[in-house]
Structure formats: structure tokens, C-alpha cells
Design a protein around this motif. Structure first.
Motif, PDB file in Angstrom:
ATOM      1  N   VAL A   1     -23.327  14.930  15.547  1.00  9.19           N
ATOM      2  CA  VAL A   1     -22.986  13.948  16.683  1.00  9.19           C
ATOM      3  C   VAL A   1     -23.622  12.567  16.314  1.00  9.19           C
ATOM      4  CG1 VAL A   1     -23.089  13.702  19.166  1.00  9.19           C
ATOM      5  CG2 VAL A   1     -22.593  15.913  18.160  1.00  9.19           C
ATOM      6  N   PRO A   2     -22.916  11.721  16.423  1.00  7.25           N
ATOM      7  CA  PRO A   2     -23.717  10.195  16.603  1.00  7.25           C
ATOM      8  C   PRO A   2     -24.318   9.641  17.624  1.00  7.25           C
ATOM      9  CG  PRO A   2     -21.174  10.070  16.691  1.00  7.25           C
ATOM     10  CD  PRO A   2     -21.735  11.491  16.495  1.00  7.25           C
ATOM     11  N   SER A   3     -25.302   8.781  17.438  1.00  8.25           N
ATOM     12  CA  SER A   3     -26.139   8.197  18.527  1.00  8.25           C
ATOM     13  C   SER A   3     -24.921   7.704  19.434  1.00  8.25           C
ATOM     14  CB  SER A   3     -27.065   7.222  18.113  1.00  8.25           C
ATOM     15  OG  SER A   3     -28.219   8.097  17.162  1.00  8.25           O
ATOM     16  N   GLY A   4     -25.236   7.396  20.678  1.00  6.71           N
ATOM     17  CA  GLY A   4     -24.137   6.612  21.440  1.00  6.71           C
ATOM     18  C   GLY A   4     -24.844   6.792  23.089  1.00  6.71           C
ATOM     19  N   SER A   5     -23.868   6.079  23.754  1.00  5.65           N
ATOM     20  CA  SER A   5     -23.988   6.223  25.370  1.00  5.65           C
ATOM     21  C   SER A   5     -22.900   6.649  25.830  1.00  5.65           C
ATOM     22  CB  SER A   5     -24.166   4.653  25.751  1.00  5.65           C
ATOM     23  OG  SER A   5     -25.744   3.907  25.133  1.00  5.65           O
TER      24      SER A   5
ATOM     25  N   TRP B   1     -25.645  18.449  25.523  1.00  8.40           N
ATOM     26  CA  TRP B   1     -24.719  19.143  25.549  1.00  8.40           C
ATOM     27  C   TRP B   1     -23.622  18.328  26.129  1.00  8.40           C
ATOM     28  CZ3 TRP B   1     -20.715  21.164  28.132  1.00  8.40           C
ATOM     29  CH2 TRP B   1     -20.058  22.175  27.592  1.00  8.40           C
ATOM     30  N   GLU B   2     -23.802  17.569  27.235  1.00  8.59           N
ATOM     31  CA  GLU B   2     -22.566  17.052  27.832  1.00  8.59           C
ATOM     32  C   GLU B   2     -22.049  15.921  26.778  1.00  8.59           C
ATOM     33  OE1 GLU B   2     -21.300  14.604  31.757  1.00  8.59           O
ATOM     34  OE2 GLU B   2     -22.676  16.048  31.999  1.00  8.59           O
ATOM     35  N   PHE B   3     -22.758  15.363  26.144  1.00  6.43           N
ATOM     36  CA  PHE B   3     -22.257  14.291  25.375  1.00  6.43           C
ATOM     37  C   PHE B   3     -21.647  14.640  24.134  1.00  6.43           C
ATOM     38  CE2 PHE B   3     -23.733  11.214  21.677  1.00  6.43           C
ATOM     39  CZ  PHE B   3     -22.866  10.283  22.183  1.00  6.43           C
TER      40      PHE B   3
ATOM     41  N   ASP C   1     -15.617   9.867  27.254  1.00  7.56           N
ATOM     42  CA  ASP C   1     -16.540  10.390  28.575  1.00  7.56           C
ATOM     43  C   ASP C   1     -15.802   9.844  29.772  1.00  7.56           C
ATOM     44  OD1 ASP C   1     -16.583   7.484  28.592  1.00  7.56           O
ATOM     45  OD2 ASP C   1     -18.855   7.263  28.744  1.00  7.56           O
ATOM     46  N   LYS C   2     -14.556   9.730  29.937  1.00  5.74           N
ATOM     47  CA  LYS C   2     -14.037   9.272  31.156  1.00  5.74           C
ATOM     48  C   LYS C   2     -13.097  10.267  31.719  1.00  5.74           C
ATOM     49  CE  LYS C   2     -14.301   4.362  30.854  1.00  5.74           C
ATOM     50  NZ  LYS C   2     -15.124   4.184  29.528  1.00  5.74           N
ATOM     51  N   LEU C   3     -13.121  11.451  31.023  1.00  7.76           N
ATOM     52  CA  LEU C   3     -12.110  12.491  31.244  1.00  7.76           C
ATOM     53  C   LEU C   3     -12.592  13.573  31.981  1.00  7.76           C
ATOM     54  CD1 LEU C   3     -10.707  12.629  27.517  1.00  7.76           C
ATOM     55  CD2 LEU C   3      -9.757  11.287  29.486  1.00  7.76           C
ATOM     56  N   THR C   4     -11.551  14.284  32.618  1.00  9.06           N
ATOM     57  CA  THR C   4     -11.921  15.514  33.403  1.00  9.06           C
ATOM     58  C   THR C   4     -12.439  16.691  32.592  1.00  9.06           C
ATOM     59  OG1 THR C   4     -10.600  14.620  35.544  1.00  9.06           O
ATOM     60  CG2 THR C   4     -11.397  17.061  35.405  1.00  9.06           C
ATOM     61  N   TYR C   5     -11.637  16.818  31.483  1.00  6.77           N
ATOM     62  CA  TYR C   5     -11.773  18.000  30.713  1.00  6.77           C
ATOM     63  C   TYR C   5     -12.276  17.509  29.160  1.00  6.77           C
ATOM     64  CZ  TYR C   5      -9.077  20.243  34.583  1.00  6.77           C
ATOM     65  OH  TYR C   5      -8.721  20.695  35.605  1.00  6.77           O
ATOM     66  N   THR C   6     -12.724  18.462  28.493  1.00  3.03           N
ATOM     67  CA  THR C   6     -13.054  17.884  27.217  1.00  3.03           C
ATOM     68  C   THR C   6     -11.970  17.253  26.308  1.00  3.03           C
ATOM     69  OG1 THR C   6     -12.592  20.067  26.164  1.00  3.03           O
ATOM     70  CG2 THR C   6     -14.803  19.534  26.890  1.00  3.03           C
ATOM     71  N   TRP C   7     -10.626  17.817  26.469  1.00  2.25           N
ATOM     72  CA  TRP C   7      -9.555  17.328  26.009  1.00  2.25           C
ATOM     73  C   TRP C   7      -8.670  16.026  26.722  1.00  2.25           C
ATOM     74  CZ3 TRP C   7     -10.068  22.169  27.842  1.00  2.25           C
ATOM     75  CH2 TRP C   7      -9.739  22.452  29.182  1.00  2.25           C
ATOM     76  N   GLY C   8      -8.644  15.897  28.002  1.00  3.52           N
ATOM     77  CA  GLY C   8      -7.771  15.143  28.860  1.00  3.52           C
ATOM     78  C   GLY C   8      -8.042  15.136  30.347  1.00  3.52           C
ATOM     79  N   ASN C   9      -7.126  14.758  30.990  1.00  7.02           N
ATOM     80  CA  ASN C   9      -7.287  14.961  32.486  1.00  7.02           C
ATOM     81  C   ASN C   9      -6.250  15.759  33.023  1.00  7.02           C
ATOM     82  OD1 ASN C   9      -9.357  12.793  33.120  1.00  7.02           O
ATOM     83  ND2 ASN C   9      -7.917  11.261  32.672  1.00  7.02           N
TER      84      ASN C   9
END
Length: 267
Positions: free
Chosen positions: A19-23, A116-118, A125-133
Motif C-alpha cells: 500500500v503506497p504512502s499517502g494521506s 487498516w482504514e487507509f 477516502d470520500k466514500l461510505t463503503y469501500t466500493w462507493g456510496n
């Protein structure tokens, strides 16, 4: 879908993805169409920066556990070694990771809650689910969760009554499977309901102590991701922001884990 950039450190070691570094924005966000507001312990939502790490492409399987530990503690056993190992406590997971580190010569561990969340968000990072809203885009179920009236009316629309073999649903943006549903996953962090208000912005490691207002006196570790038993009526645990907590000496038949190690593939 992400290309398969996974690797293993040794024969029989779990398949890992860098997993790449990021914010990202960590925490819960309101979703007006769902009439949803985040749980208090998912707030305040804030930017967190994470250093690159490698994480299991899948939840640790029963076959992987059996090969390293010599037994299978799982409650749901069918002979399919691709089912996730479960009924393992946090301490059990630590022993597995200790043995895996000794076997591979690499330092394996549990993910922090922030890692884990990242990872689960897969770069979105703006979605309700891992795949979308939307929970079921185009009518498709994208995780092994509960359908129907809980706890007696599972309609099995996702094809599974209990745990599913790992990798049966689409991967997220980082190529990781089952980051929502199937089994809850242990992290390394202690649980504090107000930790987000004082958490560091760089690679937070969790608090040094634990407190659960619902069960004072019992220290608990964070679990993430939800399970096959999760429904929005009951826990909504398959949202990437949702936090759950369990005492580390408890093994449950809806809780497993996945491995992490620091560094890149070469490191």
C-alpha cells in the motif's frame, strides 16, 4: 480493478500487497441519501498520513493457520482451506505472527487501526463503503454481509449464509479482498472512544490505554471491517469508518485478521 502486484516472502507465507504512502480523511462522514450520521467515536474526521506498508491480500485462511500452527480453531470448517480462520483471539493472532516472522525472517504484525482504514478505502477516502456510496450498485452485493431481517431472516442474496472463502467478491482499489464483511479483523490499537480528537496526524499507533463506556474496566482492542452477520440495522460494520472493539482474550466465530509488515516488497 487493480493489477495483481502481490508477492509472498516465503513458501506458505500470506500473499501481500504494498500500500503506497499517502494521506486520507479518516473517520465517518454523513451520507444524506442514507439518512446516515457517523458514530461519535468515528469523529472528528481528520486528515491522517500513512507510511507505505505491505498488507495481506486476503484474510488469513484456515489452511495458512493450519500449516503454521498445526491445528484449526475455526468454528465453521468445511474442508475448504480458503475460508478465513476465525475464533482466534488477539493473542492467538500475535502468536501466529510471531511464528510467521520467525519462518520468513521478516517482521509481521497486525495493522494499526489507521493503516487498516487507509488500506480498506483503496485510495477512495470520500466514500461510505469501500466500493462507493451505494450499498448494492446495479443490484449487486459486493461483500459478504447479512441480507434480510436480522437475526432470523438471511435471504442469502450474496450467495453465502456464513463465512465465504476469501476472494469471492471484487477487490478494492489496492487489490485487497474482503476489507468489508466476511469476518471482523483484529488491529493492533487499543480502543478509546475519544482517540480521534487527540490522535497524531502521522502514522497514529493508537492510545496507550483502553476504555469502553459500555463495559468499563475491560480493556479492548479495535476490530474492523464487519462480518457476514452485519446489517445496517444492527452494526453497519462493513463501512470502512466503523469501529468495533473486543477484549483481546476473546475468540469469536466472526472475527479473524490479516497480516501486515512494514516496508516495501524489497524491504
Amino acid at each position: 480493478h487493480a493489477a495483481d502486484n502481490s508477492f509472498t516472502d516465503c513458501e506458505g507465507c500470506p500473499r501481500m500487497v504494498v500500500v503506497p504512502s499517502g494521506s486520507f480523511m479518516m473517520g465517518g462522514k454523513p451520507n444524506a441519501p442514507l439518512a446516515f450520521n457517523p458514530e461519535p467515536d468515528e469523529t472528528p474526521r481528520r486528515q491522517v498520513t500513512i507510511q507505505s506498508f505491505a498488507i495481506g491480500k486476503f484474510e488469513v485462511t484456515q489452511a495458512e493457520w493450519q500449516a503454521l500452527m498445526g491445528e484449526n480453531p475455526s468454528d465453521y470448517v468445511t474442508g475448504d482451506g480458503r475460508l478465513p480462520v476465525e475464533t482466534v483471539s488477539w493473542y492467538d493472532a500475535q502468536e501466529f505472527l510471531r511464528r510467521l516472522s520467525a519462518k520468513s525472517g521478516r517482521l509481521y504484525r497486525l495493522p494499526t487501526e489507521a493503516e487498516w482504514e487507509f488500506a480498506s478505502r483503496g485510495g477512495k477516502d470520500k466514500l461510505t463503503y469501500t466500493w462507493g456510496n451505494e450499498k448494492t450498485p446495479d443490484g449487486k452485493w459486493l461483500a459478504n454481509i447479512w441480507q434480510g431481517s436480522f437475526p432470523n431472516g438471511n435471504t442469502l442474496q450474496d450467495g453465502f449464509k456464513l463465512q465465504s472463502p476469501v476472494g469471492k467478491f471484487a477487490a478494492n482499489g489496492y487489490g485487497l479482498f474482503d476489507m468489508a464483511g466476511n469476518v471482523w479483523e483484529w488491529t493492533s490499537d487499543w480502543y478509546m472512544p475519544d482517540y480521534y480528537a487527540k490522535s497524531p496526524k502521522q502514522n497514529p499507533q493508537g492510545p496507550q490505554e483502553s476504555y469502553d463506556p459500555n463495559e468499563p474496566g475491560v480493556w479492548k482492542r479495535i476490530t474492523r471491517g464487519g462480518s457476514y452477520l452485519c446489517t445496517e440495522v444492527y452494526c453497519w460494520g462493513y463501512r470502512p469508518a466503523m469501529r468495533m472493539k473486543t477484549s483481546p482474550d476473546t475468540g469469536l466465530n466472526h472475527t479473524g485478521f490479516r497480516c501486515v509488515r512494514s516496508g516495501t516488497r524489497a524491504g
